[in-house]
Design a protein around this motif. Sequence first.
Motif, PDB file in Angstrom:
ATOM      1  N   ASP A 108      -0.209  -1.364  -1.368  1.00 24.51           N
ATOM      2  CA  ASP A 108       0.874  -1.734  -2.271  1.00 24.51           C
ATOM      3  C   ASP A 108       0.335  -2.150  -3.634  1.00 24.51           C
ATOM      4  OD1 ASP A 108       3.745  -2.408  -2.756  1.00 24.51           O
ATOM      5  OD2 ASP A 108       2.924  -4.436  -3.001  1.00 24.51           O
ATOM      6  N   ARG A 111      -1.455   1.209  -7.505  1.00 25.99           N
ATOM      7  CA  ARG A 111      -0.247   1.926  -7.931  1.00 25.99           C
ATOM      8  C   ARG A 111      -0.620   3.163  -8.755  1.00 25.99           C
ATOM      9  NH1 ARG A 111       0.776  -3.607  -8.576  1.00 25.99           N
ATOM     10  NH2 ARG A 111       2.387  -4.391  -7.149  1.00 25.99           N
ATOM     11  N   MET A 113       1.322   6.264 -10.442  1.00 26.95           N
ATOM     12  CA  MET A 113       2.692   6.646 -10.796  1.00 26.95           C
ATOM     13  C   MET A 113       2.703   7.993 -11.517  1.00 26.95           C
ATOM     14  SD  MET A 113       4.357   3.857  -9.820  1.00 26.95           S
ATOM     15  CE  MET A 113       5.955   4.061 -10.620  1.00 26.95           C
ATOM     16  N   ARG A 118       6.571   6.639  -7.825  1.00 27.22           N
ATOM     17  CA  ARG A 118       5.321   6.185  -7.235  1.00 27.22           C
ATOM     18  C   ARG A 118       4.797   7.224  -6.239  1.00 27.22           C
ATOM     19  NH1 ARG A 118       3.835   0.115  -5.156  1.00 27.22           N
ATOM     20  NH2 ARG A 118       1.688   0.586  -4.558  1.00 27.22           N
ATOM     21  N   ASP A 160      -3.361  -4.285  -8.698  1.00 24.80           N
ATOM     22  CA  ASP A 160      -2.786  -5.626  -8.628  1.00 24.80           C
ATOM     23  C   ASP A 160      -3.813  -6.654  -9.098  1.00 24.80           C
ATOM     24  OD1 ASP A 160      -1.768  -8.155  -7.741  1.00 24.80           O
ATOM     25  OD2 ASP A 160      -0.516  -7.102  -6.284  1.00 24.80           O
ATOM     26  N   ARG A 188      -1.002  -0.948 -16.880  1.00 28.01           N
ATOM     27  CA  ARG A 188      -1.202   0.455 -16.543  1.00 28.01           C
ATOM     28  C   ARG A 188      -2.243   1.091 -17.458  1.00 28.01           C
ATOM     29  NH1 ARG A 188       4.560   3.564 -15.418  1.00 28.01           N
ATOM     30  NH2 ARG A 188       5.425   2.127 -13.864  1.00 28.01           N
TER      31      ARG A 188
END
Length: 389
Positions: A108, A111, A113, A118, A160, A188
């Motif tokens: 989780d 990420r 994208m 996602r 994260d 990001r």
Amino acid sequence: MNLCFRPTIQALVTFLLIFPLAALWGVSSGTPARAHEIRPAIVDLFIGDDGGVRLEMSLILEAALAEVGAEHADTDESPNAGRYDALRLLDEAALAAEFERSSARFLDGVRLMAGDQRIPLDVDSLDLDPVGDTDFARLSRIALTGQLPAGATDLTYSFDPAFGPSVIRVPDEQGANSYSAYLDNGSRSAPIPVEGALTMSAGQVFVDYIGIGFTHIVPKGLDHILFVVGLFLLSPRLKPLLVQVTAFTVAHSVTLALAMLGVLTLPGSIVEPLIAASILFIAVENLGTDRLTRWRPYLVFAFGLLHGLGFAGVLNEIGLSPAHFASGLVGFNIGVEAGQLAVVAGCFALFGAWFADRPWYRTRITIPLSLAIAAIAAWWVLERTGLVA
């Protein structure tokens, strides 16, 4: 013997006694991270012709599982330090079991994208080293795979911040990094094209690496901060301070460039103890003299050569794009210099502007702070040579 040379000679003897010990340890121990040092996860992104994506990660898995956090420079600063230390003692089978229990949380936090969509990722492989010497952190290797959605034109990556900082790299067909970015706040990456190389202007790279260089000093470079503070303490006057800082800057710029070009290499396990020894040297000399000796700028220059090799370790982890090597290197150097000047300005604001002319400046400022720096640096020498845990 002239009294003004005794402190320099005493400190030099200390340094020369430490040098062989650090060098001997470095030859035998490679270049692992120290146990409590937070290193960024290094992530290479590969995009296949069939639309498959693959993330190959090299990281200190225990720090991610314990969620030490990107805001800390040392795991001991985290409230989760106890869990991190417990995970470090696990053998590879037990650590793999811990990862399996936490894999949903970990996935989780990684990420990838495609626009606002996602990309689900799965664990393809997990490669763990044995426990080994617990004075050093072990690196784990994880491969994650996924599939591009139909019509995807670009990707963004984020990690994260609870897991620590990360570096995202996109290797080109020759294996060099066409793109790399250091992310330490969960932000990001820039959009990465599915087809074709990511293009970044030299100006963008320059600005990005100024920030990386600055944060490597303030707040993350405590050893470099203490070195600069040590220079300031002996003589807070502007002219002698500028002479020392200039010598240091020129020296670390030279070795940083040579190291990044592959001309000069030295294992981090040798460089890091010697950087600690250089801080100890400066602090010991501060205790032994109340004036700037004529040899000190030359010695500071020599120590700057060491610190430049330390800076190179950071850039080697991130990976400079060959297309923007010069702009990234210059930007990083400027950022480092700005960080050093920020430390000098902070010292001047705290006590240089107010107390430098006081007759008690040396007894109440220079000596106590130099003693504290010497104690910290001596501990680092012992820690970085593996003599204490």
